[in-house]
Design a protein around this motif. Structure first.
Motif, mmCIF file in Angstrom:
data_model
loop_
_atom_site.group_PDB
_atom_site.id
_atom_site.type_symbol
_atom_site.label_atom_id
_atom_site.label_comp_id
_atom_site.label_asym_id
_atom_site.label_seq_id
_atom_site.Cartn_x
_atom_site.Cartn_y
_atom_site.Cartn_z
ATOM 1 N N ARG A 1 40.545 43.827 49.717
ATOM 2 C CA ARG A 1 41.161 42.542 49.422
ATOM 3 C C ARG A 1 42.408 42.769 48.602
ATOM 4 O O ARG A 1 42.523 43.744 47.863
ATOM 5 N N LYS A 2 43.353 41.869 48.751
ATOM 6 C CA LYS A 2 44.620 41.976 48.028
ATOM 7 C C LYS A 2 44.425 41.403 46.625
ATOM 8 O O LYS A 2 43.877 40.319 46.461
ATOM 9 N N ILE A 3 44.894 42.101 45.643
ATOM 10 C CA ILE A 3 44.812 41.688 44.247
ATOM 11 C C ILE A 3 46.211 41.253 43.800
ATOM 12 O O ILE A 3 47.165 42.029 43.900
ATOM 13 N N GLU A 4 46.305 40.026 43.344
ATOM 14 C CA GLU A 4 47.580 39.529 42.830
ATOM 15 C C GLU A 4 47.842 40.164 41.463
ATOM 16 O O GLU A 4 46.948 40.241 40.621
ATOM 17 N N ILE A 5 49.059 40.576 41.248
ATOM 18 C CA ILE A 5 49.443 41.195 39.985
ATOM 19 C C ILE A 5 50.186 40.141 39.155
ATOM 20 O O ILE A 5 51.196 39.579 39.594
#
Length: 142
Positions: free
Chosen positions: A135-139
């Motif tokens: 899953r993509k993790i928002e920074i």
């Protein structure tokens, strides 16, 4: 196909060979590792088979920890001749321990792992999770 060496792990997602026959050349064929392993992906889960002929199911231990599935056990030979001269030996003599470790695929549900033995084969199943393996993790920008 990637071979699992004794007490080493492999990612089953790497087991699909590049030749299209499930074997990339470093495969299970001719392996001296015990037990031999096959990994199958099904629509709703994974199936791992371990060849354990002659091994009492009570002598097999299956554990899952941190995505690593390990099969340990012991097998005994039927040969008991202490005075015999051995001309060829391809199996253990006496009591031999074994251990094989597999890195479970990212979409395998570790809590669903189940196993049974039939006709000298250990069948281990794991359901696929509904969650994607990645899953993509928002920074956050501070």
């Amino acid at each position: 196909m990637v071979i699992l060496k004794r007490n080493r792990s492999v990612n089953p997602e790497q087991l699909a060979g590049s030749r299209g026959d499930g074997d990339s050349g470093a495969g299970i064929h001719g392996s001296e590792d015990f037990p031999r392993i096959n990994v199958f992906e099904e629509k709703d889960g994974w199936v791992f088979t371990f060849e354990v002929p002659g091994v009492d199911p009570r002598d097999i231990e299956l554990t899952v920890r941190s995505s690593l599935m390990t099969v340990r056990g012991k097998r005994s030979s039927f040969f008991e001749g202490d005075e015999s001269l051995i001309h060829r030996r391809e199996s253990c003599i006496g009591e031999c321990g074994f251990s094989r470790t597999v890195l479970l695929p990212g979409d395998a549900d570790q809590k669903s792992v189940a196993a049974h033995v039939k006709n000298g084969m250990l069948f281990v199943t794991a359901d696929k999770t509904a969650e994607p393996a990645e899953r993509k993790i928002e920074i956050a920008d501070d």
